[in-house]
Write an enzyme that holds these catalytic residues in place. Structure first.
Site, mmCIF file in Angstrom:
data_model
loop_
_atom_site.group_PDB
_atom_site.id
_atom_site.type_symbol
_atom_site.label_atom_id
_atom_site.label_comp_id
_atom_site.label_asym_id
_atom_site.label_seq_id
_atom_site.Cartn_x
_atom_site.Cartn_y
_atom_site.Cartn_z
ATOM 1 N N TYR A 39 -6.735 -64.313 51.892
ATOM 2 C CA TYR A 39 -6.292 -65.487 51.144
ATOM 3 C C TYR A 39 -6.322 -65.243 49.635
ATOM 4 O O TYR A 39 -5.580 -65.851 48.887
ATOM 5 C CB TYR A 39 -7.206 -66.686 51.442
ATOM 6 N N LYS A 79 -11.754 -57.998 63.883
ATOM 7 C CA LYS A 79 -10.714 -57.173 64.507
ATOM 8 C C LYS A 79 -11.076 -55.727 64.170
ATOM 9 O O LYS A 79 -10.300 -54.983 63.548
ATOM 10 C CB LYS A 79 -9.339 -57.590 63.961
ATOM 11 N N ASP A 118 -8.582 -61.621 68.985
ATOM 12 C CA ASP A 118 -7.583 -61.952 70.018
ATOM 13 C C ASP A 118 -8.278 -62.421 71.293
ATOM 14 O O ASP A 118 -7.885 -63.398 71.926
ATOM 15 C CB ASP A 118 -6.629 -60.772 70.280
ATOM 16 N N ASP A 139 -9.439 -69.884 59.865
ATOM 17 C CA ASP A 139 -8.360 -70.860 59.739
ATOM 18 C C ASP A 139 -7.684 -71.037 61.094
ATOM 19 O O ASP A 139 -7.474 -72.154 61.570
ATOM 20 C CB ASP A 139 -7.349 -70.368 58.697
ATOM 21 N N ASP A 156 -8.281 -74.409 64.212
ATOM 22 C CA ASP A 156 -7.249 -75.304 64.746
ATOM 23 C C ASP A 156 -7.286 -75.270 66.270
ATOM 24 O O ASP A 156 -7.160 -76.294 66.936
ATOM 25 C CB ASP A 156 -5.839 -74.873 64.286
HETATM 26 C C1 IPM Z 1 -7.078 -75.407 56.279
HETATM 27 C C2 IPM Z 1 -5.638 -75.359 55.853
HETATM 28 C C3 IPM Z 1 -5.534 -74.599 54.531
HETATM 29 C C4 IPM Z 1 -6.056 -73.188 54.768
HETATM 30 C C5 IPM Z 1 -4.124 -74.586 53.912
HETATM 31 C C6 IPM Z 1 -3.572 -75.969 53.718
HETATM 32 C C7 IPM Z 1 -4.089 -73.808 52.631
HETATM 33 O O1 IPM Z 1 -4.864 -74.797 56.854
HETATM 34 O O2 IPM Z 1 -7.909 -75.912 55.500
HETATM 35 O O3 IPM Z 1 -7.374 -74.952 57.381
HETATM 36 O O4 IPM Z 1 -5.314 -72.333 55.248
HETATM 37 O O5 IPM Z 1 -7.231 -72.956 54.477
HETATM 38 MG MG MG Z 2 -5.900 -74.468 58.678
#
Ligand code: IPM
Ligand code: MG
Length: 357
Positions: free
Chosen positions: A142, A191, A224, A248, A252
């Site tokens: 990042y 990884k 993975d 990240d 999710d």
């Molecule tokens: C998160 C989001 C952010 C990230 C984006 C919006 C930059 O996806 O906080 O998970 O990738 O960190």
């Molecule tokens: Mg995110």
């Protein structure tokens, strides 16, 4: 006590979900005798439109002068084609970096009353799920060097991932502290079969944990395989530590497995108590302004702020149990709606939670 909270509503559903969280904080303040002062500051697309930058200097200064920061979400179609320095996401990455918030904690928990909302089979989730992802937040790909060029007439682009031993050690410390208070088991995700940064990551995590937290058992898992295991056998996870990008992605996935991404909050902290608290979902521009977004993740983010920045544990518990009671009574926003429940708007959901406090 008096607490000064900087509020960065951002874009899309950001302002409406922050409204909900502020209502709940005010109610908690009344009940427990605290004064919360809110200062609203621009970030993301909203800041680009007004000030030409996703993170004005005064936003950073005021966040650094606050006791803690609450953030809604950033981003939207409108800014999707902007150059990289003028993208809303740059504001979020910038404030994390400027505040030195290297540790991002994302607990994904299955609420018993929402088990039906999980896309996984009942037998996989019936014993509950709680995966706490500890994501490194100010390093890795990042923040590495990146660029574009042209070679033999073809355009190319590149990003780099870099991690230093101290960066890996400090996030390992946070993860081990958490694990030692819980199952004493830590899964470190990398990884290492391909990436050099991952090989350093793996070695450093083991050495640091063995030296400072001998009671914590560290296991490695390739990213993975982790993605697969989260849907195959989610109960095997407790605390997970990983790099910025893997965290990240996996957070999710973990969020969705527990029902809805609209229920998950996260804390970002550095060395002090001032943190940044936000829902893990995005700005959802497709539903913005319709009052259908679920405010619970942001309300939980505010609750985490009370507990982790201000040491107000009773207040945190009060919010969490108010949310539980509202869910038990069958109130649902659209994202977590299931049969025989009552669908309510986002603002109504926030009000119902206040009424329970
Ligand atoms: C998160 C989001 C952010 C990230 C984006 C919006 C930059 O996806 O906080 O998970 O990738 O960190
Ligand atoms: Mg995110």
């Amino acid at each position: 006590m008096n607490y000064r909270i900087a509020v960065l509503p951002g874009d899309g559903i950001g302002p409406e979900i922050c409204d909900g969280a502020i209502k709940v904080l005010k109610k908690i303040g009344q009940k427990f005798g605290h004064e919360f002062e809110f200062e609203f500051l621009p970030i993301g697309g909203a800041a680009i439109d007004k000030y030409g930058t996703p993170l004005p200097d005064f936003t950073v200064e005021k966040c650094l002068a606050s006791d803690s920061v609450l953030l809604g979400a950033v981003g939207g179609y409108k800014w999707d084609n902007m150059p990289v320095d003028k993208r809303p996401e740059k504001g979020l990455l910038g404030i994390r970096k400027a505040m030195g918030l290297y540790s991002n904690i994302r607990p994904a928990k299955l609420w018993p009353s929402l088990a039906q909302a999980s896309p996984l089979k009942h037998e996989l989730v019936k014993d509950g799920i709680e995966i706490i992802i500890v994501r490194e937040l100010t390093g890795g790909i990042y923040f590495g060097e990146r660029g574009r060029g042209e070679e033999n007439g073809a355009a190319y682009a590149w990003d780099t991932e870099k991690y230093s031993v101290p960066e890996i050690e400090r996030i390992t410390r946070i993860a081990c502290e958490l694990a030692s208070k819980r199952s004493k088991k830590l899964i470190s995700v990398d990884k290492a079969n391909v990436l050099e940064t991952s090989r350093l990551w793996r070695k450093t995590v083991h050495e640091y944990a063995a030296k400072h937290f001998p009671e914590v058992e560290v296991t490695d898992m390739l990213v993975d395989n982790t993605a697969m295991q989260i849907v195959k056998n989610p109960t095997q996870f407790d605390v997970v530590v990983t790099s910025n990008m893997f965290g990240d992605i996996l957070s999710d996935e973990a969020a969705q497995v527990t029902g809805s991404i609209g229920m998950l909050a996260s804390s970002s902290l550095g060395d002090g108590t001032r943190g940044l608290y936000e829902p893990i979902h995005g700005s959802a521009p497709d539903i913005a302004g319709q009052d259908i977004a679920n405010p619970i993740a942001t309300i939980l983010a505010a609750a985490m702020m009370l507990r982790d920045s201000f040491s107000l544990t009773a207040e945190y518990n009060e919010i969490v149990s108010a949310i539980e009671r509202v869910l038990d009574k069958g109130w649902r926003t659209a994202d977590i709606y299931s049969e025989n429940c009552t669908k309510v708007s986002g603002s109504r959901m926030a009000q119902l939670i206040c009424d329970e406090i």
